[in-house]
Design an enzyme around this catalytic site. Structure first.
Site, PDB file in Angstrom:
ATOM      1  N   ARG A 154       0.911  -1.219  -0.176  1.00  0.00           N
ATOM      2  CA  ARG A 154      -0.043   0.028  -0.127  1.00  0.00           C
ATOM      3  C   ARG A 154       0.761   1.272   0.108  1.00  0.00           C
ATOM      4  O   ARG A 154       0.646   2.319   0.579  1.00  0.00           O
ATOM      5  CB  ARG A 154      -0.921   0.041   1.211  1.00  0.00           C
ATOM      6  CG  ARG A 154      -1.509  -1.173   1.569  1.00  0.00           C
ATOM      7  CD  ARG A 154      -2.945  -1.383   0.450  1.00  0.00           C
ATOM      8  NE  ARG A 154      -3.571  -2.479   0.722  1.00  0.00           N
ATOM      9  CZ  ARG A 154      -3.567  -3.744   0.447  1.00  0.00           C
ATOM     10  NH1 ARG A 154      -2.681  -3.845  -0.501  1.00  0.00           N
ATOM     11  NH2 ARG A 154      -4.299  -4.666   0.869  1.00  0.00           N
ATOM     12  N   SER A 171     -10.885   0.756   4.496  1.00  0.00           N
ATOM     13  CA  SER A 171      -9.637   0.264   5.272  1.00  0.00           C
ATOM     14  C   SER A 171      -8.937   1.879   5.922  1.00  0.00           C
ATOM     15  O   SER A 171      -8.471   2.429   5.150  1.00  0.00           O
ATOM     16  CB  SER A 171      -8.569  -0.495   4.660  1.00  0.00           C
ATOM     17  OG  SER A 171      -9.183  -1.588   4.375  1.00  0.00           O
ATOM     18  N   GLU A 202      -3.864   4.522   7.176  1.00  0.00           N
ATOM     19  CA  GLU A 202      -3.570   4.153   5.493  1.00  0.00           C
ATOM     20  C   GLU A 202      -4.230   5.405   4.891  1.00  0.00           C
ATOM     21  O   GLU A 202      -3.685   5.663   3.693  1.00  0.00           O
ATOM     22  CB  GLU A 202      -4.235   2.960   5.075  1.00  0.00           C
ATOM     23  CG  GLU A 202      -4.079   2.549   3.876  1.00  0.00           C
ATOM     24  CD  GLU A 202      -4.569   1.126   3.534  1.00  0.00           C
ATOM     25  OE1 GLU A 202      -4.633   0.211   4.392  1.00  0.00           O
ATOM     26  OE2 GLU A 202      -5.131   1.030   2.341  1.00  0.00           O
TER      27      GLU A 202
HETATM   28  P1  NAP Z   1     -10.197 -10.009   5.039  1.00  0.00           P
HETATM   29  O1  NAP Z   1     -10.547 -10.723   3.922  1.00  0.00           O
HETATM   30  O2  NAP Z   1     -11.030  -9.952   6.208  1.00  0.00           O
HETATM   31  O3  NAP Z   1      -8.464 -10.193   5.481  1.00  0.00           O
HETATM   32  C1  NAP Z   1      -8.300  -9.348   6.911  1.00  0.00           C
HETATM   33  C2  NAP Z   1      -6.756  -9.249   6.501  1.00  0.00           C
HETATM   34  O4  NAP Z   1      -6.057 -10.444   6.436  1.00  0.00           O
HETATM   35  C3  NAP Z   1      -6.525  -8.588   5.285  1.00  0.00           C
HETATM   36  O5  NAP Z   1      -6.130  -7.317   5.112  1.00  0.00           O
HETATM   37  C4  NAP Z   1      -5.528  -9.446   4.527  1.00  0.00           C
HETATM   38  O6  NAP Z   1      -4.197  -8.656   4.197  1.00  0.00           O
HETATM   39  C5  NAP Z   1      -5.242 -10.498   5.388  1.00  0.00           C
HETATM   40  N1  NAP Z   1      -5.236 -11.872   4.855  1.00  0.00           N
HETATM   41  C6  NAP Z   1      -6.472 -12.697   4.660  1.00  0.00           C
HETATM   42  N2  NAP Z   1      -6.206 -13.851   4.129  1.00  0.00           N
HETATM   43  C7  NAP Z   1      -4.854 -13.814   3.975  1.00  0.00           C
HETATM   44  C8  NAP Z   1      -4.105 -14.709   3.240  1.00  0.00           C
HETATM   45  N3  NAP Z   1      -4.485 -15.910   2.809  1.00  0.00           N
HETATM   46  N4  NAP Z   1      -2.730 -14.321   3.004  1.00  0.00           N
HETATM   47  C9  NAP Z   1      -2.477 -13.307   3.562  1.00  0.00           C
HETATM   48  N5  NAP Z   1      -3.097 -12.262   4.209  1.00  0.00           N
HETATM   49  C10 NAP Z   1      -4.604 -12.663   4.383  1.00  0.00           C
HETATM   50  O7  NAP Z   1      -9.950  -8.509   4.391  1.00  0.00           O
HETATM   51  P2  NAP Z   1     -11.334  -7.381   4.132  1.00  0.00           P
HETATM   52  O8  NAP Z   1     -11.106  -6.151   5.309  1.00  0.00           O
HETATM   53  O9  NAP Z   1     -12.415  -7.833   3.955  1.00  0.00           O
HETATM   54  O10 NAP Z   1     -10.674  -6.701   2.871  1.00  0.00           O
HETATM   55  C11 NAP Z   1     -10.650  -7.574   1.742  1.00  0.00           C
HETATM   56  C12 NAP Z   1      -9.280  -7.172   0.782  1.00  0.00           C
HETATM   57  O11 NAP Z   1      -9.559  -5.837   0.384  1.00  0.00           O
HETATM   58  C13 NAP Z   1      -8.077  -7.300   1.878  1.00  0.00           C
HETATM   59  O12 NAP Z   1      -7.348  -7.753   0.667  1.00  0.00           O
HETATM   60  C14 NAP Z   1      -7.786  -5.838   1.693  1.00  0.00           C
HETATM   61  O13 NAP Z   1      -6.563  -5.320   2.271  1.00  0.00           O
HETATM   62  C15 NAP Z   1      -8.542  -5.310   0.777  1.00  0.00           C
HETATM   63  N6  NAP Z   1      -8.721  -3.738   0.885  1.00  0.00           N
HETATM   64  C16 NAP Z   1      -7.889  -2.848   0.242  1.00  0.00           C
HETATM   65  C17 NAP Z   1      -8.018  -1.402   0.343  1.00  0.00           C
HETATM   66  C18 NAP Z   1      -7.127  -0.707  -0.115  1.00  0.00           C
HETATM   67  O14 NAP Z   1      -6.212  -1.169  -1.149  1.00  0.00           O
HETATM   68  N7  NAP Z   1      -6.979   0.577   0.367  1.00  0.00           N
HETATM   69  C19 NAP Z   1      -9.352  -1.038   1.179  1.00  0.00           C
HETATM   70  C20 NAP Z   1     -10.109  -1.938   1.540  1.00  0.00           C
HETATM   71  C21 NAP Z   1      -9.839  -3.319   1.483  1.00  0.00           C
HETATM   72  P3  NAP Z   1      -4.182  -7.932   3.018  1.00  0.00           P
HETATM   73  O15 NAP Z   1      -4.709  -6.377   3.195  1.00  0.00           O
HETATM   74  O16 NAP Z   1      -2.395  -7.855   2.817  1.00  0.00           O
HETATM   75  O17 NAP Z   1      -4.737  -8.364   1.798  1.00  0.00           O
END
Ligand code: NAP
Length: 292
Positions: free
Chosen positions: A112, A192, A288
């Site tokens: 990010r 996020s 973030e």
């Molecule tokens: P989630 O699926 O509930 O997962 C929670 C966190 O655990 C995520 O942030 C993810 O890290 C990590 N995670 C889950 N499974 C993983 C795996 N197999 N290996 C490594 N890390 C794992 O997350 P959520 O809040 O619903 O969001 C879904 C996705 O959207 C996430 O990837 C999140 O980062 C992304 N997102 C991105 C932004 C942005 O770019 N600003 C905003 C909102 C959500 P990571 O964050 O590294 O993926």
């Protein structure tokens, strides 16, 4: 981006450059030059409709194309820099306003993160982004579908990874997101609010002693602890409101404006969360969101 004062004393440039151009293609890949003003989700859907694979995990993330490299947006195991070849733009401090072409290596992409949040922050106008994508081939396509929400959904639908096309995976992810994140037409939120916490193996052991049930994922040099888990389980703020700001009840990382919260109110709320996490867990969580 969170505006923290009522008045912004400066220049705001809104990129409305709309452009989609195939620069190069062969049997397997395509290289696209895309205008920074294109709405990202519409662009992702367009790539899927063309039969291009690569951006399906990044469906339903609001924002424009130019902002994607700034934040190096990522979701469900895919980061946009895996598909960025070049970023084109103008350094506004350069009197000649020459168009610059930054190859991906020069963008210093991280989790990010990119050079556009550091050395070039606030004065580099991204005009276009060049992406490379694969042409979808069912025989070679390997979907990135190992995040828990996705695997749960595959199980409940009786699907295996082999059943997924880029379009089907995008549809599943879009449905997961719609069920979990607030509707942006109704609530002000950047989704996020904080980055996930990366800790050393030693810090992780200490964390586990205190919270044996903690969720974590191994990363280079340590472990990633989802910040939603800390906000929910360690400080119990999920669904809790202070004035007009709260942590969304389906995803605690999503700091949401419940009504008419001002920038300073949201900043104060985020600082409360940071202080509580520091007190309870002895670690610092980092925003973030960019404060302006
Ligand atoms: P989630 O699926 O509930 O997962 C929670 C966190 O655990 C995520 O942030 C993810 O890290 C990590 N995670 C889950 N499974 C993983 C795996 N197999 N290996 C490594 N890390 C794992 O997350 P959520 O809040 O619903 O969001 C879904 C996705 O959207 C996430 O990837 C999140 O980062 C992304 N997102 C991105 C932004 C942005 O770019 N600003 C905003 C909102 C959500 P990571 O964050 O590294 O993926």
């Amino acid at each position: 981006m969170l505006f923290t004062t009522d008045v912004f004393d400066g220049l705001i440039i809104k990129n409305e450059l709309l452009w989609k151009e195939v620069l190069h293609q062969d049997a397997h890949t395509v290289t696209l030059k895309v205008g920074g003003g294109e709405w990202r989700d519409a662009f992702v859907k367009w790539t899927l409709a063309q039969g291009y694979a690569g951006l399906e995990n990044l469906i339903s993330i609001p924002g424009t194309v130019w902002a994607a490299p700034v934040q190096n947006i990522g979701a469900y195991g895919k980061e946009i820099n895996e598909h960025i070849v070049e970023v084109h733009g103008i350094d506004l401090t350069d009197p000649s306003a020459t168009l610059q072409i930054l190859p991906a290596d020069a963008c210093l992409f991280g989790y990010r993160d990119s050079i556009f949040k550091h050395a070039l922050a606030g004065h580099f106008l991204i005009t276009h982004v060049v992406f490379t994508l694969q042409k979808y081939d069912p025989d070679t396509y390997f979907p990135n579908a190992n995040y828990p929400d996705v695997t749960k959904r595959l199980e409940s639908d009786g699907l295996t990874i082999g059943d997924l096309s880029p379009t089907r995976l995008a549809q599943i992810i879009a449905e997961i997101r719609a069920s979990k994140f607030p509707n942006l037409g109704t609530y002000g939120t950047a989704w996020s609010f904080f980055k996930n916490l990366i800790v050393t193996p030693e810090q992780f052991e200490q964390f586990k002693d205190r919270y044996p049930e903690v969720t974590a994922y191994p990363v280079d040099g340590g472990f990633k602890i989802p910040t939603w888990w800390i906000i929910d389980h360690a400080i119990g703020r999920k669904g809790k409101r202070i004035g007009n700001v709260w942590c969304w009840d389906k995803q605690a990382l999503v700091v949401t404006n419940y009504g008419w919260a001002t920038g300073p109110e949201i900043v104060a709320f985020s600082k409360t969360l940071q202080a509580e996490v520091r007190e309870k867990c002895g670690v610092d969580i980092e925003a973030e969101v960019n404060f302006v």
